[in-house]
Structures are given as structure tokens and as C-alpha cells.
Motif scaffolding. Structure first.
Motif, short mmCIF file in Angstrom:
data_model
loop_
_atom_site.label_atom_id
_atom_site.label_comp_id
_atom_site.label_asym_id
_atom_site.label_seq_id
_atom_site.Cartn_x
_atom_site.Cartn_y
_atom_site.Cartn_z
N ASN A 59 145.41 40.27 38.54
CA ASN A 59 146.14 41.54 38.51
C ASN A 59 145.89 42.40 39.74
OD1 ASN A 59 143.52 42.34 37.96
ND2 ASN A 59 143.94 43.01 35.86
N TYR A 60 144.83 42.12 40.49
CA TYR A 60 144.54 42.91 41.68
C TYR A 60 145.08 42.25 42.95
CZ TYR A 60 140.68 39.56 41.77
OH TYR A 60 139.94 38.39 41.75
N CYS A 61 145.66 41.07 42.82
CA CYS A 61 146.11 40.32 44.00
C CYS A 61 147.55 39.85 43.85
CB CYS A 61 145.18 39.14 44.25
SG CYS A 61 145.58 38.19 45.75
N PRO A 63 149.77 39.82 40.74
CA PRO A 63 150.07 40.03 39.32
C PRO A 63 151.34 39.33 38.85
CG PRO A 63 150.49 42.02 40.60
CD PRO A 63 149.75 41.07 41.50
N GLN A 223 142.42 48.69 48.80
CA GLN A 223 143.84 48.99 48.74
C GLN A 223 144.62 48.14 49.72
OE1 GLN A 223 144.76 53.16 49.04
NE2 GLN A 223 146.97 52.84 49.10
N THR A 224 145.75 47.59 49.26
CA THR A 224 146.65 46.83 50.12
C THR A 224 148.03 47.47 50.06
OG1 THR A 224 147.37 45.31 48.36
CG2 THR A 224 145.37 44.72 49.56
N ASP A 226 150.59 46.53 48.55
CA ASP A 226 151.29 46.37 47.28
C ASP A 226 150.58 46.98 46.08
OD1 ASP A 226 153.24 45.01 48.56
OD2 ASP A 226 152.74 43.02 47.79
N ASN A 227 149.37 47.51 46.24
CA ASN A 227 148.61 47.86 45.03
C ASN A 227 148.15 49.31 44.97
OD1 ASN A 227 146.41 48.13 46.76
ND2 ASN A 227 145.10 46.68 45.67
N PHE A 230 147.73 50.64 41.38
CA PHE A 230 146.66 49.90 40.70
C PHE A 230 145.31 50.30 41.27
CE2 PHE A 230 143.88 46.23 40.11
CZ PHE A 230 144.12 45.88 38.79
N PHE A 231 145.22 50.44 42.59
CA PHE A 231 143.97 50.84 43.23
C PHE A 231 143.51 52.21 42.72
CE2 PHE A 231 141.83 53.25 46.59
CZ PHE A 231 140.77 52.43 46.88
N HIS A 349 148.87 41.40 50.15
CA HIS A 349 147.99 40.88 49.11
C HIS A 349 146.99 39.94 49.76
CE1 HIS A 349 150.09 37.03 49.18
NE2 HIS A 349 151.22 37.70 49.11
#
Length: 355
Positions: A59-61, A63, A223-224, A226-227, A230-231, A349
């Protein structure tokens, strides 16, 4: 990509002999030729991605799972051999095979063997999600694997499945035990810290380390592109974990010359050790000693850099030309990843270049 999908096809290549130098005459130089940037950092560690495909949906890379693309096929065995010899000549002593998920390449044992047979390379390491670990670890060790990193984000089977999309925890743990039986002593387990998924599982990890002689590394969520949302919801400060460990009697461990950026700790009452990777900590980038090659042969000076630099088209040139080009590119490496300022670079990601 589903777990039942066929392994990644590869071009047939010639066998790579275990010779101390290639036909192109690349030989490892003395340690005083080790790559160095304009900030005084020396680089003896290369992370080599051999595929950007992954069969997990962490889910962190990834999802939504791996999304097929039209990118060129991954590096061939011959190209990997040339890169290994080139970087060995530039003072690289440790190469870690990464992905995506490296075990999706059917020739992974050959890749390990190439690295082990490259004069100057002292350590051949592998990072895997563990999906094929129990079935293939014997072959990897026989090929010469020195160090194994396995991603396990929770020791609770339900949480593990919620994070990765797979009910494989027990099988992966069995694979780690098999690696130990085969005599592999350098085993690390990676866990990304996530506030609502595994932060409360710290005590479970600690209980496991009481009797399990592995190094558990907690990785601070980064943090990337795309996230961002989520981050914001899941980020856990590694510094908080560090202070808790120190209060509980854990002691800092000296960092090895080819080690990554983790701050490691030991405790006399525990068989295992703990490492913390805290990219938001002050001066994190001062200890940087690694470069990255993507599965398509691009040199990434930083995980969060703005671009990758093409090396693949140069691999048929004279070795001295490739080496000089890499040295020139290293002059562009920045002092910091500037992640603390909210810059995430070109990475969307972590499967792109293996984290």
C-alpha cells in the motif's frame, strides 16, 4: 501482474566465465580510485535493479499493483556483467540486486554468480519481497549470495496481507529459516513504518528478535510523487523509535564501510539487532555511499533525483570512456535529497529503481 504470470522472458546470452578481467580489459583498481563526489563522499556500494516488475501490491508503493508499460526490456546478463566490471574498476565493493522483485527473473542465480565472479566485488546482496524465497534460496546461496534482505512489514498475518496483498507471511518466515540453515548469517528484514498498520506491532517484532539472529530495519516512510495523502496519514518518525530503543537499553553499533544509511543498535538480551533508516533526520545524506542503476540501465545519483542518466548505450565503448563518463556524472550529485523540503524528484514509486 499476478503471481501466476510467467517469469520475465530474457534474451539468450553467452555464459560469463569467472575470470578476473573481462575481454574489454576492465580490471579493479586500487581503493584510492573509489568514486568520490564534490562533497567528499565516497561510493563503494551499488544498488542494481534487474526489473521494475513486482508481484506485490504494497500500500505504500504499488497499491494498485504493477502497471505494465512499454519500457525496454531489463538489462541482459552481458550488460550486467559489464556494469559490474565497470563499477568494480571504480572502487565498488558491494552490489545489491533489487527490483521491483528480482526473483521474477528466471536467471537470478546467474546474476548472483556474475557479481560473485567479478574481481573486486566483495559482497553480492539481494533484496526480495520473499515470495519465492523458500523455493529458491538454495539456488541463490549456491550461486554465492552473501547477504539477504527480506521485506516483512508486519509479523501479524492479517496485517501482512493488508499491506502487501498476499497471505505469504509464514512461507516467507520459513524461507528465512532455510537461509539460516544454509549458513547465511547476514540476513536483514525490512519493515516500513506505517501509523495505522504496523506501528503498534513494535513489541511483536521485539519479541521475535529475542531469539531470532537477524537485523530488523525499520524504514521511515518517504514521500513520493504518488503518495502524498498516504504519507500524511501514515508517516511515523524514526527518531521517536530511536529514543524509545535508547531508553530500553539498546546501544548504537559502529557502521561498516560498505553499510547503507541505517543507524544500527544491539542489546545484550536480544539475539537480533535493529536498524533505523531515517531519511528525514539531520545530516542523513552525509553518510551516502551508494549509487543506483535502474533496470533499463540508467544511473541514478540519488533515489529522489530529478533524472536518470543513460549508461546502457555506452556499454560497448572502451571501459575507460564509461568510467570517465560516470565520474563526470557524479560531479552533478547534490549535497542532499531535499526530501525534508518536500521535494520528491522524478520518482513516483519505489519499484522504479529498487528503493
Amino acid at each position: 501482474m499476478t503471481p501466476q504470470q510467467p517469469l520475465i522472458p530474457l534474451r539468450p546470452v553467452a555464459d560469463i566465465p569467472p575470470a578476473p578481467a573481462s575481454a574489454s580489459g576492465i580490471v579493479p583498481q586500487s581503493s584510492d580510485t573509489t568514486l568520490q563526489d564534490t562533497h567528499g563522499r565516497r561510493f563503494s556500494y551499488l544498488r542494481l535493479s534487474v526489473t521494475d516488475v513486482c508481484n506485490f501490491r504494497c500500500n505504500y508503493c504499488l497499491p494498485d499493483g504493477y502497471q505494465c508499460s512499454d519500457t525496454p526490456e531489463p538489462l541482459s546478463l552481458d550488460e550486467i556483467a559489464t556494469l559490474a566490471q565497470t563499477f568494480a574498476a571504480l572502487g565498488t565493493r558491494k552490489i545489491r540486486i533489487t527490483g521491483g522483485e528480482p526473483s521474477l527473473r528466471k536467471d537470478l542465480p546467474e546474476i548472483i554468480r556474475i557479481l560473485k565472479n567479478t574481481a573486486g566485488i566483495e559482497q553480492a546482496a539481494l533484496t526480495t519481497n520473499g515470495y519465492r524465497l523458500s523455493k529458491q534460496i538454495d539456488d541463490w546461496v549456491a550461486a554465492g549470495l552473501d547477504q539477504l534482505n527480506v521485506s516483512i512489514d508486519s509479523l501479524d498475518p492479517q496485517q501482512f496481507q493488508a499491506i502487501t496483498g498476499h497471505d505469504k507471511l509464514q512461507e516467507i518466515l520459513s524461507g528465512i529459516e532455510r537461509a539460516r540453515e544454509l549458513g547465511l548469517t547476514r540476513i536483514k528484514v525490512n519493515a516500513v513504518l506505517l501509523k495505522t498498520f504496523n506501528e503498534s506491532g513494535l513489541s511483536q517484532f521485539l519479541n521475535w528478535l529475542k531469539t531470532t539472529p537477524v537485523t530488523l530495519r525499520f524504514i521511515e516512510l518517504m514521500q513520493t510523487g504518488d503518495n502524498a495523502e498516504f504519507f500524511a496519514a501514515q508517516h511515523v518518525r524514526g527518531e521517536d523509535i530511536k529514543q524509545q530503543l535508547l531508553q530500553d537499553g539498546w546501544q548504537p553499533k559502529l557502521r561498516g564501510s560498505h553499510d547503507g544509511p541505517a543507524q544500527e543498535f544491539y542489546h545484550p538480551d536480544f539475539s537480533g539487532q535493529i536498524g533505523l533508516i531515517m531519511p528525514y533526520s539531520q545530516d542523513f545524506c552525509k553518510s551516502c555511499n551508494r549509487l543506483r542503476i535502474s533496470a533499463q540501465g540508467k544511473l541514478h545519483l540519488c533515489l529522489f533525483g530529478e533524472e536518470g542518466h543513460e549508461l546502457r548505450p555506452l556499454l560497448h565503448y572502451a571501459s575507460a570512456d564509461i568510467q570517465q563518463h560516470i565520474r563526470t556524472l557524479l560531479g552533478q550529485k547534490k549535497e542532499s535529497h531535499y526530501l525534508q523540503a518536500g521535494r520528491t524528484g522524478a520518482i513516483s514509486h519505489f519499484a522504479m529503481i529498487g528503493g
